[in-house]
Write an enzyme that holds these catalytic residues in place. Structure first.
Site, PDB file in Angstrom:
ATOM      1  N   CYS A 159      -1.236  -5.105  -3.205  1.00  0.00           N
ATOM      2  CA  CYS A 159      -0.088  -4.801  -4.058  1.00  0.00           C
ATOM      3  C   CYS A 159       1.090  -4.203  -3.292  1.00  0.00           C
ATOM      4  O   CYS A 159       2.114  -3.878  -3.896  1.00  0.00           O
ATOM      5  CB  CYS A 159      -0.519  -3.894  -5.199  1.00  0.00           C
ATOM      6  SG  CYS A 159      -1.695  -4.724  -6.288  1.00  0.00           S
ATOM      7  N   HIS A 292       5.595   3.798  -6.394  1.00  0.00           N
ATOM      8  CA  HIS A 292       4.622   2.784  -6.818  1.00  0.00           C
ATOM      9  C   HIS A 292       4.230   3.091  -8.264  1.00  0.00           C
ATOM     10  O   HIS A 292       4.167   2.179  -9.075  1.00  0.00           O
ATOM     11  CB  HIS A 292       3.426   2.828  -5.877  1.00  0.00           C
ATOM     12  CG  HIS A 292       2.491   1.681  -6.011  1.00  0.00           C
ATOM     13  ND1 HIS A 292       2.890   0.373  -5.902  1.00  0.00           N
ATOM     14  CD2 HIS A 292       1.149   1.640  -6.240  1.00  0.00           C
ATOM     15  CE1 HIS A 292       1.842  -0.425  -6.060  1.00  0.00           C
ATOM     16  NE2 HIS A 292       0.781   0.315  -6.278  1.00  0.00           N
ATOM     17  N   HIS A 329       1.975  -4.052 -13.763  1.00  0.00           N
ATOM     18  CA  HIS A 329       1.883  -4.072 -12.305  1.00  0.00           C
ATOM     19  C   HIS A 329       1.924  -5.534 -11.850  1.00  0.00           C
ATOM     20  O   HIS A 329       0.955  -6.270 -12.024  1.00  0.00           O
ATOM     21  CB  HIS A 329       0.584  -3.389 -11.868  1.00  0.00           C
ATOM     22  CG  HIS A 329       0.525  -3.118 -10.401  1.00  0.00           C
ATOM     23  ND1 HIS A 329       1.262  -3.819  -9.468  1.00  0.00           N
ATOM     24  CD2 HIS A 329      -0.178  -2.203  -9.691  1.00  0.00           C
ATOM     25  CE1 HIS A 329       1.008  -3.367  -8.268  1.00  0.00           C
ATOM     26  NE2 HIS A 329       0.143  -2.372  -8.378  1.00  0.00           N
TER      27      HIS A 329
END
Lengths: 400, 326
Positions: A159, A292, A329
């Site tokens: 990610c 994040h 996400h």
């Protein structure tokens, strides 16, 4: 202070997200607090514990193409092409074509051509689908669509991929390997990944609540973010006003756990400090942070601690946001979309909010720009990303 | 149809090499379908009948590796072999001064397939579907916290990995860098066996690791380019353009070629550049190919310069490694 690396100009950007399929819609959705989280419709989820995510319901038609049959079937590739078209237009490169061998393509992805992999295993799609099912499949599809024949690279730091890809592309340009780099990240929401995070119990049945005391997990999203990178002098020579500059980047390892961040955040801290060193700036120059901010208990606490250590006494004065509650996400796309958000914040003089925030956590006590956009024009932004396998990435960006 | 930038490149290509201070190969770890180490590699490809050479799964002691996949175990074993070869204690890797660059075209396919096909997959299997799980296990095993990048692709991705590692060493962000490649295809052989356009020799599974440190002296040069289409003429122009960019007027002493389908074009482009020795990679080892080629050239006793070439899909890359002796 260390010697700065050459800044690289971001001359164009394009997006596909659950809240908009161009920069204007994306930005409007961010600042007005639109959430793209809905019930998932594209694949079966009835047997899963969590059935919601940030799904792109219908990808808009490509207005420049009268023949969609020529586009790859792969959804990730279509996202990339869609975003790239907007980025090229913004950079003024759709008409003036650079030498193809001087064009690099660098794509970050956490899932690669997983959509094609499923089709291949079902015996559908033939050889083309098989080649597309490899992790570098979408990157090559994009390179073919562009006609680019310079360096073609696929980055997979989970990610954090979309951040690492921008850094790798900037390094290629500094080394003289390309005049133009099309770089970014993309991933799709599919049963493979929804089921994976479902069995890990990482998905929340509640809303995504970054940095809130009630935070209980992530929801997945899908999308693509693409930027056009050029050496600043070349962009200026075309009379192109850049969206911003990529000043520095670093990617580091945690060496701690296969899925969880290092509890002390040592790898993330090193990435931030190294990215700042590459940019030739100290922590005092940072006036906005795109975190994040997944909304998991561990990630948000670690990020808070690291930001306090890096920013020192200024940590409480620097606005920090997370846009995971808007989009879910988006995995490999997340870091690129967040970098684009940073540059748009500088352009518009406004910082998008962190949604669903209402119950402050004493362990996460920074200025999260809760729930409403703020009039504020960051000049130097820091964007952080973390991923499976202990991957960390940090980008330092400047708005003109 | 209007696409973004299309027009096939016309020779000569404006392909330019990137330069960086060359590192030193301090250790080599190699496990392949041929066996362990360089000595197991056959000299020539002739006589090889197998279409796939499978690498055995190393047995690593310890509870920590109980859930790790075959590709993770191979990666850890290759790193340990490189450390043993270089005489470096494992503990020296710990911390922020060791970097790792990982490249692979296939070492996730088995885990992805298992998870796709088995809806009842165990909870803890899913994290290993990520390619980053392989270098991730290495960073955990050795407590590595330095610079870190993963590149997905075949031989040209490994060349990019070598260049990236050299850059970290040249700028001082790391004291040592592991360049690690792993390729495993046994579990997806029924699928990959259909994709013969990706390879034209027996596929060789393997794991390779080069332990790099600063300072061999000389300059590393790297270039790559892709063909816009599969035409032979386009491929020949790309090979010539890349080799001209990397070599300039230099004459390689060794050619560690691993380039699929580029043999004739390579020979033509190298004609008139002396009669270099060869350290060919016997089989398609994908991302492991350039590392095997370099290791083989180094072991040949030649001090360089060594030309390493690689191809994958439409991509062709070359690197000039200036010397092996520090």
């Amino acid at each position: 202070m260390s010697r700065a690396a050459e800044p690289i100009a971001v001359t164009g950007a394009g997006v596909v997200t659950p809240i908009g399929q161009d920069l204007d819609a994306f930005w409007a959705g961010l600042v007005t607090g639109v959430s793209g989280i809905t019930e998932i419709e594209r694949f079966p989820v009835a047997d899963l514990r969590v059935t919601r995510g940030g799904e792109v319901k219908k990808l808009g038609r490509l207005p420049w193409s009268g023949d969609e049959r020529r586009l790859p079937a792969c959804r990730t590739s279509r996202f990339l092409i869609h975003a790239t078209r907007e980025a090229l237009a913004g950079a003024g490169l759709l008409a003036g074509r650079p030498d193809p061998v001087r064009v690099a393509v660098v794509v970050g992805t956490a899932l690669g051509g997983i959509d094609d992999a499923g089709r291949t295993l079902r015996g559908q799609g033939g050889l083309r689908a098989l080649c597309g099912a490899l992790y570098d499949g979408p990157t090559w599809n994009l390179a073919r669509w562009l006609g680019a024949t310079g360096p073609v690279l696929t980055v997979s730091t989970a990610c954090a991929s979309g951040g690492t890809a921008l850094g790798v592309a900037a390094d290629l340009q500094r080394a003289g390997r390309a005049d133009v780099a099309v770089a970014g990240g993309a991933d799709v929401l599919c049963r493979f990944v929804q089921r994976g995070f479902n069995v890990l119990r990482s998905l929340t049945r509640d809303a995504v609540r970054p940095f809130d005391r009630r935070r209980s997990g992530i929801l997945l999203g899908e999308g693509a973010g693409v930027v056009v990178l050029e050496r600043a002098a070349a962009a200026g020579g075309r009379g192109q006003r850049p969206l911003g500059l990529l000043l520095g980047h670093a990617s580091t390892a945690d060496g701690a756990h296969i899925t969880a961040p290092d509890p002390e955040g040592r790898g993330l801290e090193l990435a931030i400090r190294a990215a700042l060193a590459e940019s030739g700036l100290g922590p005092e120059a940072v006036d906005f942070v795109s975190a994040h901010g997944t909304g998991t208990p561990a990630n948000d606490r670690v990020e808070t601690d690291v930001l306090k250590r890096v920013l020192g006494c200024r940590a409480y004065a620097v606005p920090v946001n997370s846009i995971k509650a808007h989009l879910g996400h988006t995995m490999g796309a997340a870091a690129t979309l967040e970098a684009i958000m940073c540059l748009l914040a500088g352009r518009h003089g406004q910082v998008p909010p962190t949604l669903n925030y209402g119950d402050p956590d004493p362990e996460c006590d920074l200025d999260w720009v809760p729930n409403e956009a703020r009039r504020y024009g960051p000049r130097v932004s820091l964007s952080t990303s973390l991923g499976f396998g202990g991957c960390n990435a940090a980008l330092v960006l400047a708005s003109p | 149809v209007t696409t973004g930038l299309v027009t096939p490149p016309a020779p000569p290509l404006d392909c330019r090499a990137a330069e960086v201070a060359a590192p030193r190969i301090a250790g080599v770890g190699l496990l392949t379908g041929w066996g362990d180490g360089l000595a197991a590699l056959p000299g020539r490809l002739e006589g090889v009948r197998a279409a796939l050479l499978t690498v055995p799964t190393p047995a690593l002691p310890g509870e920590r590796f109980r859930r790790a996949t075959r590709e993770c175990l191979l990666a850890v074993a290759a790193v340990r072999a490189a450390l043993a070869d270089g005489g470096l204690d494992e503990a020296r890797l710990a911390g922020p001064r060791t970097g790792i660059v990982y490249a692979s075209a296939t070492a996730y396919a088995a885990a992805n397939r298992a998870f796709l096909e088995d809806e009842g997959s165990a909870t803890l299997h899913f994290p290993y579907t990520a390619p980053s799980a392989v270098p991730g296990e290495v960073t955990i095993a050795f407590a590595i916290r330095g610079p870190y990048v993963n590149l997905m692709g075949g031989g040209p991705a490994a060349l990019q990995a070598l260049w990236c590692a050299a850059g970290w060493l040249a700028t001082g962000v790391a004291d040592r860098v592991l360049v690690l490649t792993v390729e495993t295809v046994h579990e997806v052989w029924d699928l990959l066996g259909r994709a013969r356009r990706l390879y034209d020799r027996p596929l060789v599974e393997g794991a390779a690791c080069l332990l790099l440190q600063a300072g061999s002296g000389g300059t590393l040069r790297w270039a790559s380019a892709a063909t816009a289409g599969p035409t032979a003429g386009g491929r020949a122009a790309v090979v010539r353009g890349v080799l001209d960019a990397v070599l300039g007027d230099r004459v390689p002493a060794v050619v560690a070629g691993a380039a699929r389908g580029a043999g004739a074009a390579e020979r033509a482009a190298l004609a008139g550049r002396g009669a270099p020795a060869t350290a060919a990679v016997p089989g398609e080892a994908m991302a492991c190919g350039p590392l095997i080629g370099l290791a083989r050239a180094r072991a040949s006793g030649a001090d360089g310069p060594c030309l390493v070439t690689a191809a994958w899909r439409n991509d062709y890359g070359a690197m000039l490694w200036p010397r092996f002796m520090a």
